[in-house]
Design a protein around this motif. Sequence first.
Motif, short mmCIF file in Angstrom:
data_model
loop_
_atom_site.label_atom_id
_atom_site.label_comp_id
_atom_site.label_asym_id
_atom_site.label_seq_id
_atom_site.Cartn_x
_atom_site.Cartn_y
_atom_site.Cartn_z
N LEU B 18 0.83 -1.21 0.00
CA LEU B 18 0.00 0.00 0.00
C LEU B 18 0.86 1.26 0.00
O LEU B 18 0.53 2.25 -0.65
CB LEU B 18 -0.95 -0.02 1.20
CG LEU B 18 -2.04 -1.09 1.10
CD1 LEU B 18 -2.88 -1.13 2.36
CD2 LEU B 18 -2.91 -0.86 -0.13
N LEU B 19 1.99 1.21 0.72
CA LEU B 19 2.90 2.34 0.71
C LEU B 19 3.44 2.58 -0.70
O LEU B 19 3.51 3.72 -1.17
CB LEU B 19 4.05 2.11 1.69
CG LEU B 19 3.70 2.26 3.17
CD1 LEU B 19 4.88 1.89 4.05
CD2 LEU B 19 3.24 3.69 3.46
N VAL B 20 3.81 1.50 -1.38
CA VAL B 20 4.34 1.65 -2.73
C VAL B 20 3.26 2.20 -3.66
O VAL B 20 3.53 3.06 -4.51
CB VAL B 20 4.90 0.31 -3.26
CG1 VAL B 20 5.33 0.45 -4.71
CG2 VAL B 20 6.08 -0.14 -2.41
N LEU B 21 2.04 1.72 -3.49
CA LEU B 21 0.95 2.25 -4.31
C LEU B 21 0.75 3.73 -4.04
O LEU B 21 0.52 4.53 -4.95
CB LEU B 21 -0.36 1.49 -4.04
CG LEU B 21 -0.52 0.15 -4.75
CD1 LEU B 21 -1.87 -0.46 -4.43
CD2 LEU B 21 -0.37 0.31 -6.26
N GLY B 22 0.84 4.12 -2.77
CA GLY B 22 0.75 5.53 -2.41
C GLY B 22 1.82 6.35 -3.10
O GLY B 22 1.56 7.44 -3.64
N TYR B 23 3.03 5.78 -3.14
CA TYR B 23 4.16 6.42 -3.81
C TYR B 23 3.86 6.59 -5.30
O TYR B 23 4.12 7.65 -5.88
CB TYR B 23 5.37 5.54 -3.56
CG TYR B 23 6.60 5.81 -4.38
CD1 TYR B 23 7.39 6.93 -4.18
CD2 TYR B 23 7.03 4.88 -5.32
CE1 TYR B 23 8.53 7.14 -4.91
CE2 TYR B 23 8.18 5.08 -6.06
CZ TYR B 23 8.92 6.22 -5.85
OH TYR B 23 10.06 6.42 -6.58
N LEU B 24 3.23 5.56 -5.89
CA LEU B 24 2.89 5.64 -7.31
C LEU B 24 1.86 6.75 -7.57
O LEU B 24 1.87 7.39 -8.62
CB LEU B 24 2.33 4.31 -7.81
CG LEU B 24 3.34 3.27 -8.28
CD1 LEU B 24 2.67 1.93 -8.52
CD2 LEU B 24 4.02 3.74 -9.56
N PHE B 25 0.97 6.95 -6.58
CA PHE B 25 -0.11 7.90 -6.81
C PHE B 25 0.20 9.32 -6.37
O PHE B 25 -0.49 10.25 -6.75
CB PHE B 25 -1.39 7.42 -6.11
CG PHE B 25 -2.16 6.46 -6.95
CD1 PHE B 25 -2.94 6.92 -8.00
CD2 PHE B 25 -2.09 5.10 -6.72
CE1 PHE B 25 -3.63 6.04 -8.80
CE2 PHE B 25 -2.78 4.21 -7.51
CZ PHE B 25 -3.55 4.68 -8.56
N LEU B 26 1.25 9.49 -5.58
CA LEU B 26 1.57 10.81 -5.04
C LEU B 26 1.66 11.89 -6.13
O LEU B 26 1.00 12.93 -6.03
CB LEU B 26 2.86 10.72 -4.21
CG LEU B 26 3.27 11.99 -3.47
CD1 LEU B 26 2.17 12.42 -2.50
CD2 LEU B 26 4.58 11.77 -2.72
N LEU C 125 -3.88 -4.12 -9.57
CA LEU C 125 -3.26 -4.16 -10.89
C LEU C 125 -3.56 -2.88 -11.67
O LEU C 125 -2.69 -2.26 -12.27
CB LEU C 125 -3.78 -5.39 -11.64
CG LEU C 125 -3.01 -5.84 -12.87
CD1 LEU C 125 -1.58 -6.20 -12.49
CD2 LEU C 125 -3.68 -7.02 -13.51
N ILE C 126 -4.83 -2.45 -11.61
CA ILE C 126 -5.23 -1.21 -12.28
C ILE C 126 -4.46 -0.03 -11.70
O ILE C 126 -4.00 0.85 -12.41
CB ILE C 126 -6.75 -1.00 -12.17
CG1 ILE C 126 -7.48 -2.09 -12.96
CG2 ILE C 126 -7.16 0.37 -12.67
CD1 ILE C 126 -8.97 -2.16 -12.70
N CYS C 127 -4.31 -0.05 -10.36
CA CYS C 127 -3.60 1.05 -9.69
C CYS C 127 -2.15 1.16 -10.17
O CYS C 127 -1.59 2.26 -10.23
CB CYS C 127 -3.61 0.85 -8.18
SG CYS C 127 -5.22 1.12 -7.45
#
Lengths: 390, 270, 305
Positions: B18-26, C125-127
């Motif tokens: 989730l942290l990495v996803l947050g990083y991707l979305f920042l 995956l979409i994210c």
Amino acid sequence: MGLFSSSKGAFRGAKGDLVLDGVRKTFGDFTAVDGIDLTIPRGSFFALLGPSGCGKTTTLRMIAGLEQPTEGRVMIGQTDLTGSRPYERPVNTVFQSYALFPHLSIRDNVAFGPKRRGVSDAAAQADSALELVQMGHLAGRKPAQLSGGQQQRVALARAIVNNPEVLLLDEPLGALDLKLRREMQVELKRIQDDVGLTFVHVTHDQEEAMTMADTVAVMNQGQIEQIGPPEALYDLPKTRFVAGFLGKSNMGKATVVGREGDQVVVEFAGTTATVPAARAPEGADEVWFGIRPEKVRIVTDQSGGHRDDVRVTVVDVSFTGVATEYIVTVPSGRSWTVYEQNMDVDPNPIRPGDTVWLEWDPAHSFAVPRSADDPDPAGDAAELESAVAS
Amino acid sequence: MRTVTRWIGDRFAMIAALLVLGYLFLPVAYTFVFSFNDYRKSNIIWNDASGPTLKHWKDPCGAPGVCDSLVTSLQVGLLATLVSTVLGTLLAFALVRQKFRGRGASNVLVFVPMATPEIVLGASLLTIFVQGFSRVGLQLGFWTIVIAHIMFCLSFVVVTVRARLQSLDPRLDEAAMDLYADPRSTFMRITLPLVMPGVVSAAMLAFALSFDDFIITNFVSGNETTFPKFVYVSYLRGIPAQANVIGFSMFVIAVGLVVLSQVVLSRRGR
Amino acid sequence: MSVVAEPAEELTPQREPDPPRSKRRFNTTAFLLLLPGVLWLIVFFVVPIVQLFTVSLQSKYPGFPGYYYRDVNVGNYVTALAEFWPHFVRSLLYGGLATFFAFALAYPLAYAMAFKAGRWRNVMLICVIAPFFTSFILRTIAWRQILADDGFVASALRTLHLLPGDRITETWIAVVAGLTYNFLPFMVLPIYASLERADPKVIEAGGDLYGNGFTTFRTVTLPMSLPGVLAGTLLTFIPASGDFVNASLLGSDRSTKMVGNVIESQFFKVPGGFPVAASLSFTLMAVILVLVTLYVRRFGSEELV
């Protein structure tokens, strides 16, 4: 659907016995099927039995039209099917891994064939075929949602629904566990009785072939070794390979020493034995003597004459409930097996290391040809393994 | 003890993810926030003096050139996706289903463009477009971009479709033929429907790659401007907040379409 | 007992070696399927690369900037390497660092997606793919804002005295961070694909065997995902080391220029720079191909090609 009208019309009408006439198939230097002549009567349950790589699957694929023979002809009745494509033949296959179409429902899988042929009530036919294999209640599912046994039934329904002249079964039970396999054997036999189609069943399981088929052909190295009803094949194998592949045989490397009326006298392992002339190859001097394990009795003294018996050393005794299995060594060093029914309640007095006599009714013995270059490994097991592996 | 480590292990992987996803979305969030900035010269520094404004969202084409570049990007993306998906699917079929001489060479020909840095692809295309193709009347511009995009999308399409084809059991085709389907209807009813998910994801990948490409486009575009090139060029002069509006909208539209296609696919799967 | 059921026979139908004649016979279907795609790749990939090579050996017409004549001028390569070797080293170094960090970030994400996410798998995956659709230039600019001198990241690090040069942007740290960020999805997706194919039961069995989670990971999970890791590192390293956007948007004009920046400016800003730019491009391609070949040989599987 115009494709199906002219040329296919003739084929779809093809009726009669399935005939393979001098069929050969080579792949480069490798000969998979080496000249097969066969007539499979219409409506019979025929099994092609053989070890891995013996050419039985290639034979099946040539009947289906998925391979074309290098030489020879494939016919149904008077119609020559050689060269025609799979979709032009009144032949359907139950594939080994079922090959159900994953994107279609069970009903659509079964209706696939009828729809391609332009049958108007394809869905209704599919449903009744599914009823036949007791899968009607799952018609709306996808193949991935079924168990192996259920997929197997669907694959069968998908082939049967077309009412083909010949139904091919490529190791159809190979992926099922033992219990399900026994159930499906009975089921398949029932369905064959119901629909009355010609079934050609390819298998490497001799028990499956013997329980289900009217006629069994044993294949080895691209050739048919022997054809006949299962009982006949078991009772009187004609070759060393059949004797070893279909059930177990005790064999002895024997020489014909004379003839007495309708008996042939042979010598092996220091013993003299007789074989009915009808159960021995004509005119051959070098033979394998054979007797089935359950046809042999163990006795502690040499009781009869000095014929049709052999002195052996017991190597192993294993109690299996109904019977006791003995592994013994005959004087030539070869291993033999003996099955004795457990009729007595007395404890078994025979122990490994004992020396005993084996005797048998000469009417049950048989002999098969032996060529000089036959391999002669120490024991049947080793020999069989090499035969299966080849 | 083991259950404790496993408990932590389970949570650890998910938390890290989730942290990495947050990083991707920042940065996406930054793009979104700055689309409301009442910027002065360039939309880089937040203007505290006047608060957030909706004016860029009300007038997304307000900045000169921004919508033209978006339209160019969409046109290029659609054309490149269409052609590369068709050509790549044909190639994949040949590579998986056919036997022919030179198959190894063909596989290498497909692989090497993926292993070549984009800047080299761009530079090499620039040299032929400038030193060769301009003589036959092909000037740097819209069509050279399309040609280049088809080229680099092609390999990715082949790889995606090929993977799907390789996972198909060839016995399904045999089963169809055994069930009275001639080669044409075998292809139409069995092979094609089963390959389709692979083709669709290949097409989506091709569009994403084309739409987001800057490096190759930068070399072969001449005076034509795609959306990424517009943003890059205007960064030096002063970037308009409309770029943020469009960038973020594309993100929302793409996610919406992907989610929609997933829902449709899983519906049909049932 | 006598005839032991042999292991399931012929899982694939008996497809023996092809008949030799089919090799010699011309396969028209294959030819037609291949023709358009292969032609496209030859005309717009092979020919340009060959042309790039010939350009890299061309010489300038003295006095006519922008005009070149055919030559075998190896001097372009000498210039390229003598003048710009630091940029090469920097590119490979930054690319390698970005690949390493991307791997460290991608693995937990891919692992969680494959084994822990359950029905959230497709959402995650979409994210991973979704940020692509905001232009990567816009996202890189956003990083410039996030890492800016007065931004919270730089301020926090300064407060903690963890920032020796007092700033992040205009340094190699920002460039590597940008490269890591931009190519992260290319690392996540292949690793996820290979982990997803792995059977979780095998990993459970490994857990029962070793108990220790880390040992299981090292001996069972990681080897199973190796083809994905291999593909991911290539898909990250190759574009990262050839990139110039991150260096130009996040780095400084002097100390963080990569070979991509040099190629770009030689082509577009230096009059008569074509031959040197071409020889730089060609060298970059050769270096990367050699590295990739060595790498695939060392860890490789043939799945990639």
